[in-house]
Scaffold this active site. Structure first.
Site, PDB file in Angstrom:
ATOM      1  CB  CYS A 111      32.162  29.646  29.762  1.00  0.00           C
ATOM      2  SG  CYS A 111      30.786  28.981  30.731  1.00  0.00           S
ATOM      3  CB  CYS A 134      25.882  34.010  31.953  1.00  0.00           C
ATOM      4  SG  CYS A 134      25.649  32.352  32.656  1.00  0.00           S
ATOM      5  CB  CYS A 163      29.627  35.811  31.867  1.00  0.00           C
ATOM      6  SG  CYS A 163      31.197  35.015  32.305  1.00  0.00           S
ATOM      7  CB  CYS A 181      37.322  32.588  45.905  1.00  0.00           C
ATOM      8  SG  CYS A 181      36.706  33.346  47.432  1.00  0.00           S
ATOM      9  CB  CYS A 215      35.247  29.661  48.660  1.00  0.00           C
ATOM     10  SG  CYS A 215      33.603  29.792  47.900  1.00  0.00           S
ATOM     11  CB  CYS A 253      29.512  31.383  49.112  1.00  0.00           C
ATOM     12  SG  CYS A 253      29.996  33.003  48.477  1.00  0.00           S
ATOM     13  NE  ARG A 293      32.949  37.247  49.778  1.00  0.00           N
ATOM     14  CZ  ARG A 293      32.876  36.000  49.318  1.00  0.00           C
ATOM     15  NH1 ARG A 293      33.019  35.758  48.024  1.00  0.00           N
ATOM     16  NH2 ARG A 293      32.628  35.009  50.131  1.00  0.00           N
TER      17      ARG A 293
END
Length: 373
Positions: A68, A72, A75, A112, A145, A205, A275
């Site tokens: 990626c 972040c 992560c 998901c 999702c 979400c 959740r």
């Protein structure tokens, strides 16, 4: 002390659809361990008002892992991370459908689909559409999702046409401190993506990550930032401080703190799916069942790049705590509830965790369900 007046007032207001104020949310976070069971019980009364004794199971399928370009800080897939997680390009649709089937067979109501990266290209959306077709060929009624990063104009509508029901994009932390955890995109970018998802007809979400050095004020700020976006699902993640990331070694949460955070979120989102997401097993530990009295949804089995609790253990925990797995026939999306005007499902300090307990998820590890990749 929390005071039963505060908790009783929060419950009474929540049962009528009202949420906690920011000051009340801070008061919940400031409660002591001696008040913990009272806080859990009060939040549990709200949870049962809208969701009864049901637990909604979600199952992650990691379509593309690692590599990626974003930075972040939390992560394991970030730019330059030395976390050693499994890295691969897009799964073929049939392989993704096979992974999804494992979760659905175990009771997952929502699949998901997640892909690392800044955001999807038009070609990526075409790939996701083929994957959804393969999943729906096996499981016509399953909720889907997508979590693909920042959305461009018109992409939410294309995902909706492809069969996506919901879109996940977390705000993660308070807007004022977002630059402390990421510099390659902004808090405003994340808000914009959630807005685009909702405008494109997708159920929103969006949630948070706790344990990144935030204050009580930061947690309350992100909770009310989320409330302004009117999400239908709010995942609460607890930081997994992967080696090779800027947050490695950051173990700030106790099980009691995690339960207070969940309760605060429940009082801010009384009739919305809450959740328990990443980090549940590491931080709640033996108090995981108490979390079910506050939240009404969890992920089953493994996460994106770390092992979760074995799927069979998740199912046993739900049953042992007196809850049942929500069936595919039960409609619980908050938007549908609000449209109908009725609630659905009305019915009956620890030592720090050692860093070596973080298990990087590898092929076939950490669950008795088939691996996601």
């Amino acid at each position: 002390m929390a005071g039963m007046d505060l908790l009783d007032g929060l419950v009474e207001r929540a049962r009528s659809g009202g949420r906690a104020t920011p000051d009340e949310a801070r008061a919940v976070l400031a409660t002591g361990d001696g008040d913990l069971l009272d806080v859990v019980a009060a939040a549990g009364r709200v949870r049962r008002r809208y969701f009864g004794d049901r637990v909604k199971l979600n199952y992650l399928v990691n379509l593309k892992s690692g590599r990626c370009p974003e930075d972040c800080g939390y992560c394991s897939q970030r730019l330059g991370a030395g976390s050693g997680v499994l890295s691969y390009t897009w799964l073929q649709p049939e392989r993704a459908a096979e992974a999804a089937s494992a979760g659905v067979a175990a009771g997952a109501k929502r699949v998901c689909l997640v892909a690392s990266g800044r955001g999807p290209t038009d070609g990526d959306i075409d790939r996701v559409a083929r994957t959804i077709a393969a999943i729906r060929d096996r499981h016509p009624g399953v909720e889907v999702c997508a979590c693909l990063g920042l959305l461009g104009d018109g992409q939410a509508g294309r995902l909706r046409e492809a069969g996506v029901d919901a879109y996940n994009h977390n705000l993660n932390t308070a807007g004022e401190r977002y630059a402390d955890i990421c510099t390659t995109h902004t808090y405003a970018d994340r808000v914009s993506t959630v807005d685009k998802a909702r405008a494109g007809g997708l159920s929103a979400c969006s949630g948070l990550i706790a344990g990144m050095g935030e204050t009580d004020d930061d947690l309350v700020d992100v909770a009310f930032g989320l409330a302004a976006l009117e999400p239908d699902s709010v995942p609460v993640n607890f930081l997994i401080p992967f080696d090779g990331t800027p947050m490695a070694g950051r173990w700030e949460l106790t099980p009691q703190r995690c339960l207070r955070i969940l309760a605060m979120v429940r009082f801010v989102f009384p009739d919305v799916e809450v959740r328990i997401a990443g980090g549940r097993e590491l931080h709640l530990r033996t108090l995981q069942p108490l979390g079910l009295h506050i939240a009404n949804a969890i992920f089953l089995g493994d996460y994106l790049t770390s092992e979760g609790q074995a799927g069979r253990a998740d199912l046993d925990m739900i049953a042992d705590a007196g809850f049942v797995v929500e069936s595919a026939e039960e409609s619980t999306l908050p938007a549908a509830r609000r449209a109908a005007g009725v609630p659905v499902g009305v019915g009956p300090s620890a030592a720090p965790v050692r860093a070596d307990l973080v298990r990087v998820r590898r092929r076939g590890a950490g669950t008795d369900l088939p691996p996601n990749a």
